[in-house]
Design an enzyme around this catalytic site. Sequence first.
Site, PDB file in Angstrom:
ATOM      1  N   HIS A  85       0.811  -1.228   0.000  1.00  0.00           N
ATOM      2  CA  HIS A  85       0.000   0.000   0.000  1.00  0.00           C
ATOM      3  C   HIS A  85       0.842   1.275   0.000  1.00  0.00           C
ATOM      4  CE1 HIS A  85      -3.583  -2.327   0.517  1.00  0.00           C
ATOM      5  NE2 HIS A  85      -3.249  -2.761   1.717  1.00  0.00           N
ATOM      6  N   ASP A 145      -2.441 -11.108  -2.352  1.00  0.00           N
ATOM      7  CA  ASP A 145      -2.941 -10.605  -1.065  1.00  0.00           C
ATOM      8  C   ASP A 145      -4.429 -10.239  -1.205  1.00  0.00           C
ATOM      9  OD1 ASP A 145      -1.727  -9.114   1.649  1.00  0.00           O
ATOM     10  OD2 ASP A 145      -3.484  -8.070   0.813  1.00  0.00           O
ATOM     11  N   HIS A 170      -5.879  -7.645  -0.365  1.00  0.00           N
ATOM     12  CA  HIS A 170      -6.076  -6.229  -0.666  1.00  0.00           C
ATOM     13  C   HIS A 170      -5.387  -5.821  -1.967  1.00  0.00           C
ATOM     14  CE1 HIS A 170      -6.419  -6.637   3.760  1.00  0.00           C
ATOM     15  NE2 HIS A 170      -7.469  -5.846   3.568  1.00  0.00           N
TER      16      HIS A 170
HETATM   17 ZN    ZN Z   1      -3.763  -7.563   2.722  1.00  0.00          ZN
END
Ligand code: ZN
Length: 337
Positions: free
Chosen positions: A124, A160, A162
Amino acid sequence: MLVVYDEIYGDHLRGIPHAESPDRVQVVASFLRDSGKLNNLIDPRDASDAEITRVHSAEYLETVKRETQALHSHAAYLSTGDTVIDAHSLIVARRAAGGALSAMENAVAENQSVFALIRPPGHHAESTRGMGFCVFNNAAIAARTYLADHGGRVLIVDFDYHHGNGTQAVAGDGISYVSTHGYPAYPGTGSADENYNLGADMILNVPLPPHRFGTEPFVALWEDLLPKVAAKVKPTMLIVSAGFDYVSGDPVGDLGVERSAATDLTRLINRVAAQYCEGRAIFLLEGGYNISVLMESVARVIESVDAKETALSSAQESAIPQRERAIVQFVSELLGK
Ligand SMILES: [Zn+2]
């Protein structure tokens, strides 16, 4: 399998109640050691300022330095957003990015795959801000450094739960990015509208319903998609954003996928790495917040790499729901051109 690990990875957010806890690597490392899977250990190096600023702005790096130095025994939010840091976070995050670099360097030198049991995760983190549980973008720093040192093309495979908004943002100039992720979910990015340039430097998102997607569709989707993506990109290095929060029982993610998927995904990565990358893939730990799931998933990756497994799973393409199959078919047609 070569594994990058350092006890220092437990020093970030130690004693602070947080899902991204030291146990995620310390308990997993103990389990791997006890089961004989930590015999080929690599000590990670640090990432230098110059390597970190291949991805992050000098201002952001200074912000992390200044704000971690200002902390003593307490934790605080990094001023760029929602990332919790403490006094040790710079040292640990620098070693995590360095762990990704050590993994990459050993993979290149030995023509084999390496697992980096590192934290904090990275996907991120954007150029100018930490985000989620991420301070520096480990995968992006490894990708840019690989290209600077060796040339070629990098394919970042992100399974993952996300979307890796920070990694997607560095794609281009030799870096391709392919991701499945729950959607809508944190961080809100990763819709199919963000896909572009399905050629050599592609960004390819396959958003999935945020829960109960299921094991067979998940495995079948990756087995269908990744070989096509690799055939188009022809990567010389695979970087896997290996987050295991897609597994059932994860308190943060959970796509309703069984633990066994880690074996099927690793066999798939092994096939692609053997075909295009002289057997080189680096697995960088991203998410995964159920410690038991994490232990088993990492062990499955190591077992599958050690056994050089490449078998296809029994997952059937027909198990992929209509909505996701339409995305995959659309992409397949574009990739076929
Ligand atoms: Zn994640």
